[in-house]
Structures are given as structure tokens and as C-alpha cells.
Design an enzyme around this catalytic site. Structure first.
Site, short mmCIF file in Angstrom:
data_model
loop_
_atom_site.label_atom_id
_atom_site.label_comp_id
_atom_site.label_asym_id
_atom_site.label_seq_id
_atom_site.Cartn_x
_atom_site.Cartn_y
_atom_site.Cartn_z
N GLY A 46 0.91 -1.75 -0.34
CA GLY A 46 0.11 0.34 0.14
C GLY A 46 0.76 1.66 -0.28
N CYS A 93 7.03 -0.56 5.92
CA CYS A 93 6.04 1.18 5.36
C CYS A 93 7.28 1.16 4.52
CB CYS A 93 5.89 1.67 6.63
SG CYS A 93 5.47 2.94 6.18
N HIS A 135 -2.88 0.75 7.75
CA HIS A 135 -2.13 1.58 8.05
C HIS A 135 -1.77 2.91 6.87
CE1 HIS A 135 2.58 0.85 7.67
NE2 HIS A 135 2.52 1.12 6.57
N GLU A 136 -2.49 2.26 5.82
CA GLU A 136 -2.46 3.76 5.04
C GLU A 136 -3.31 4.45 5.30
OE1 GLU A 136 -0.41 3.50 2.99
OE2 GLU A 136 0.43 1.07 3.21
N HIS A 139 -1.44 6.70 7.75
CA HIS A 139 -1.01 8.36 6.88
C HIS A 139 -1.95 9.28 6.79
CE1 HIS A 139 3.43 5.90 6.36
NE2 HIS A 139 2.97 5.33 5.67
NI NI Z 1 3.02 4.07 5.75
#
Ligand code: NI
Length: 171
Positions: A46, A93, A135-136, A139
Site C-alpha cells: 500500500g 512501510c 496502516h494507509e 498516513h
Molecule cells: Ni506506510
């Protein structure tokens, strides 16, 4: 399609709260295509727009080749509409090359988002796709997976990245 430079931990854009996209036009399609090319180049699962320097609410996911699940998906103005349970998975990441560690997050998630045609979709998942989405999504809020670590563990990660020359030496 172009490979975009990926912003590395320490870059201020990674800490910004991304702004919603007011309209979805050709520049957004091009951005998404370039992000997919970049994701493939670095073999990630991702990638969020702030990681390529744009603090807008868009991320992409493609676990179809690396993990054999799902399909390439663009998430625009996503909203997490529910979470349940708890799970621990190892995460990486692209803004932290070579760094992997276990992260505890909800096991099951629901997300609502727009695609490149402005159509609304909902996904529910309790596996790797849900994990990538969480997780994305972080961000877009300026949150990074190292924020889940203790202060000491985060310092250790930073020290390891300095040692490999990924981030500059401490001042
Ligand atoms: Ni990341």
C-alpha cells in the site's frame, strides 16, 4: 507512468493531516497510476499520497501479487466506518525501508471510500487487506506505524535507520 520519489521518515509531509479531495479529475487518475507503478517498483502492499509528497486523502492498495489477495484499489476520501477485535501482524512501510515489526490493530474493519469515477464503495475485511487499509489510513492522519512503539523501541528503529544511512545522523 512514472516512479515517484517516496518520502522517508523525518519528512514533514508525513506528519500532515491530509485534506479531502474536492474533485476527482485526470490529474488524480495520473497520480494513482504513478503510485501503482511506484508501489510495484518497491514491492509494497500500500502507498498513501503523503508518502509521495501530496497531503491529500488518497491511498492505494495492491496485495494481489505479493499476498495473493484482493485487487489493485484506489481509496479516495476514505472513512473507517467500524472496527472490531484485535490482531497482531508484522508491518513494513515504504517510508521506513528495511524496517519491520509487529503492530497491534483492530482485526476487523469496514471502510467507505470513493473510486476514481467518484462512485462510493464499502469494504469489510478481517485479514491482510483490512490491515493494509488501517496502516494507509493512518498516513492520511499524519500517523506512522512507529507511533505504536514504546519511546525506546522507536529510538532503536531510528538508530538502525541512521546506521544504514536511510535518515541523516542525529544533530
Ligand atoms: Ni506506510
Amino acid at each position: 507512468m512514472a516512479i515517484l520519489p517516496v518520502r522517508i521518515y523525518g519528512d514533514a509531509v508525513l506528519r500532515e493531516t491530509a485534506r479531502p479531495l474536492a474533485s476527482i479529475d485526470g490529474t488524480i487518475s495520473t497520480l494513482a497510476a504513478n503510485m501503482f507503478a511506484t508501489l510495484k517498483r518497491y514491492q509494497g502492499l500500500g502507498l498513501a499520497a503523503p508518502q509521495v509528497g501530496l497531503a491529500v486523502r488518497l491511498f492505494i492498495m495492491d496485495a494481489s501479487e505479493v499476498a495473493g489477495v484482493g485487487e489493485p484499489t484506489v481509496f479516495i476520501n476514505p472513512e473507517i466506518i467500524g472496527t472490531n477485535g484485535e490482531a497482531i501482524y508484522q508491518e513494513g512501510c515504504l517510508s521506513f525501508p528495511g524496517v519491520y515489526f509487529d503492530v497491534r490493530r483492530p482485526r476487523q474493519i469496514g471502510v467507505r471510500y470513493l473510486d476514481l469515477d467518484g462512485r462510493e464503495h464499502t469494504i469489510e475485511d478481517n485479514g491482510v487487506l483490512g490491515r493494509i487499509i488501517l496502516h494507509e489510513y493512518d498516513h492520511l492522519e499524519g500517523r506512522l506505524f512507529v507511533d505504536t512503539l514504546t519511546e525506546q523501541d522507536r529510538r532503536n528503529v531510528e538508530a538502525a535507520m541512521r546506521e544504514k544511512g536511510i535518515i541523516p545522523p542525529a544533530p
